[in-house]
Design a protein around this motif. Structure first.
Motif, mmCIF file in Angstrom:
data_model
loop_
_atom_site.group_PDB
_atom_site.id
_atom_site.type_symbol
_atom_site.label_atom_id
_atom_site.label_comp_id
_atom_site.label_asym_id
_atom_site.label_seq_id
_atom_site.Cartn_x
_atom_site.Cartn_y
_atom_site.Cartn_z
ATOM 1 N N LEU A 133 98.062 17.265 41.145
ATOM 2 C CA LEU A 133 96.788 17.890 40.791
ATOM 3 C C LEU A 133 96.283 17.259 39.498
ATOM 4 N N THR A 134 95.010 16.858 39.482
ATOM 5 C CA THR A 134 94.380 16.344 38.260
ATOM 6 C C THR A 134 93.160 17.215 37.969
ATOM 7 N N ILE A 135 93.041 17.647 36.726
ATOM 8 C CA ILE A 135 91.835 18.380 36.297
ATOM 9 C C ILE A 135 91.001 17.432 35.447
ATOM 10 N N HIS A 145 94.283 17.541 32.509
ATOM 11 C CA HIS A 145 95.609 18.050 32.926
ATOM 12 C C HIS A 145 96.060 17.231 34.113
ATOM 13 N N LYS A 146 97.379 17.036 34.186
ATOM 14 C CA LYS A 146 97.966 16.476 35.411
ATOM 15 C C LYS A 146 99.208 17.280 35.712
ATOM 16 N N ARG A 147 99.410 17.600 36.981
ATOM 17 C CA ARG A 147 100.606 18.357 37.345
ATOM 18 C C ARG A 147 101.063 17.918 38.724
ATOM 19 N N GLY A 162 87.133 31.943 37.277
ATOM 20 C CA GLY A 162 87.677 30.699 36.741
ATOM 21 C C GLY A 162 88.942 30.869 35.927
ATOM 22 N N ASP A 163 89.560 32.074 35.979
ATOM 23 C CA ASP A 163 90.803 32.271 35.206
ATOM 24 C C ASP A 163 92.054 32.242 36.092
ATOM 25 N N MET A 164 91.840 32.024 37.405
ATOM 26 C CA MET A 164 92.977 31.879 38.321
ATOM 27 C C MET A 164 92.750 30.666 39.208
ATOM 28 N N PHE A 165 93.861 29.999 39.541
ATOM 29 C CA PHE A 165 93.786 28.801 40.367
ATOM 30 C C PHE A 165 94.763 28.960 41.521
ATOM 31 N N PHE A 166 94.286 28.681 42.742
ATOM 32 C CA PHE A 166 95.088 28.896 43.952
ATOM 33 C C PHE A 166 95.456 27.560 44.595
ATOM 34 N N LEU A 167 96.690 27.483 45.097
ATOM 35 C CA LEU A 167 97.133 26.325 45.880
ATOM 36 C C LEU A 167 97.711 26.844 47.186
ATOM 37 N N VAL A 176 99.647 31.199 42.999
ATOM 38 C CA VAL A 176 98.555 31.634 42.119
ATOM 39 C C VAL A 176 98.946 31.270 40.682
ATOM 40 N N LEU A 177 98.101 30.451 40.038
ATOM 41 C CA LEU A 177 98.370 30.013 38.674
ATOM 42 C C LEU A 177 97.301 30.578 37.749
ATOM 43 N N SER A 178 97.672 30.811 36.489
ATOM 44 C CA SER A 178 96.633 31.218 35.536
ATOM 45 C C SER A 178 95.910 29.947 35.077
ATOM 46 N N TYR A 179 94.661 30.093 34.684
ATOM 47 C CA TYR A 179 93.896 28.933 34.236
ATOM 48 C C TYR A 179 93.290 29.237 32.869
ATOM 49 N N PRO A 180 93.372 28.298 31.917
ATOM 50 C CA PRO A 180 93.719 26.878 32.052
ATOM 51 C C PRO A 180 95.203 26.514 31.866
ATOM 52 N N SER A 181 96.078 27.470 31.630
ATOM 53 C CA SER A 181 97.470 27.116 31.319
ATOM 54 C C SER A 181 98.229 26.542 32.518
ATOM 55 N N LEU A 182 97.761 26.859 33.754
ATOM 56 C CA LEU A 182 98.448 26.488 35.000
ATOM 57 C C LEU A 182 99.868 27.066 35.071
#
Length: 316
Positions: A133-135, A145-147, A162-167, A176-182
């Motif tokens: 993943l690249t932001i 960010h790269k992960r 925009g405070d949660m990120f799903f994969l 489910v990741l928190s954003y921007p900390s991932l």
């Protein structure tokens, strides 16, 4: 009360759009619902000016520059003329829809298969075939960010805030990741087979997940609980989308129809027949217009390079 079987949809219409030389992988509407972009295996994207109720001649612009398939594209959620494309050529490009020119380009490390904007338009997330993943910061168009994940990542999405990120993953889970900390917040055991696609309800109540087990699950975003399952398809679910009011969900696969179901009741309200497996379904953000594209071939078994738009009105 006696149940009626009449469809709540009326004035159904469908139109075909042709321009690509090979099959269309992705379709997406801009934020005002006036332009549609299509990305194709022919290494181009095309922009179409769509009149919601008009059937006049359609103008399209070709976006040329990628050297491999344009697998996914997405519009800036705040700007009706900025669009980002992700390609197997390892680049992500930003284009101006008014001129058809590429304004920014980022060279990344793998074949890009996923792209999505943060709802405020500030960041773009890109996923590649190597589960990386690249932001990107949109203004500088540089990675922030790269992960790399040690599981198969299929599709990615932010929640509306925009405070949660799903994969969605090949293990049948939604991470489910928190954003921007991932940082990991939750792992949802969503399906018994890989989860392929995810869609966020524009009203912000739900998200939906489509899986290789042929099911679509509907989740309450505040409780992180599955509230309903749609069981209309028989093949792996490749693509799903909520309409602009959040009342309907479209889902498609290798079944030869696109299912449109009522989100609240789970019942099918319409099925659009199709001739091939579908790659992308996407509702217009303002009107009940559904764009869809698949592996359509002509009688000589060559790619047709088309997409269609299905429209209707709801019986009030």
């Amino acid at each position: 009360m006696e149940e009626t079987t009449t469809s709540p949809l009326k004035n159904l219409h469908s139109r075909e759009y042709q321009g690509h030389k090979k099959k269309v992988h992705s379709v997406a509407w801009n934020c005002t619902g006036t332009k549609l972009a299509s990305g194709s295996v022919d290494q181009t994207a095309r922009l179409w000016h769509i009149e919601p109720h008009g059937f006049g001649k359609v103008k399209d612009i070709e976006l040329k520059g990628h050297t491999d398939s344009v697998d996914q594209l997405c519009w800036d959620p705040k700007h009706p003329d900025l669009i980002a494309t992700a390609s197997g050529d390892k680049t992500v490009r930003l284009w101006d829809a008014r001129t058809g020119k590429c304004s920014q380009q980022a060279e990344l490390s793998g074949e890009n298969i996923n792209i999505t904007y943060k709802p405020d338009g500030s960041h773009i997330a890109v996923g590649n075939r190597d589960d990386e993943l690249t932001i990107l910061d949109v203004r500088k168009f540089k990675p922030i960010h790269k992960r790399k994940f040690n599981y198969e990542v299929n599709e990615i999405a932010w929640n509306m805030k925009g405070d949660m990120f799903f994969l969605t993953t090949g293990n049948g889970t939604v991470e489910v990741l928190s954003y921007p900390s991932l940082r990991p917040l939750d792992t949802l055991m969503a399906h018994t087979a890989g989860c392929y696609c995810i869609a966020i309800d524009p009203i912000g109540r739900y998200f939906a997940v489509g899986s290789a087990d042929s099911l679509v699950s509907l989740w309450d975003i505040s409780e992180m609980l599955c509230v309903r399952t749609f069981m209309k398809l028989e093949w792996p679910v490749r693509t799903i989308s909520f309409n602009h009011t959040g009342d309907y969900i479209a889902s498609a696969s290798e079944d030869l129809f696109i299912d449109i179901s009522n989100v609240r009741t789970g019942r099918t309200v319409h099925q659009i027949p199709c001739r091939a497996a579908m790659n992308s379904v996407e509702w217009n953000p303002k009107y009940n217009l559904l764009a869809y594209a698949g592996d359509d071939k002509n009688k000589y078994q060559a790619d047709e390079g088309i997409f269609r738009i299905f429209g209707f009105e709801t019986a009030s």
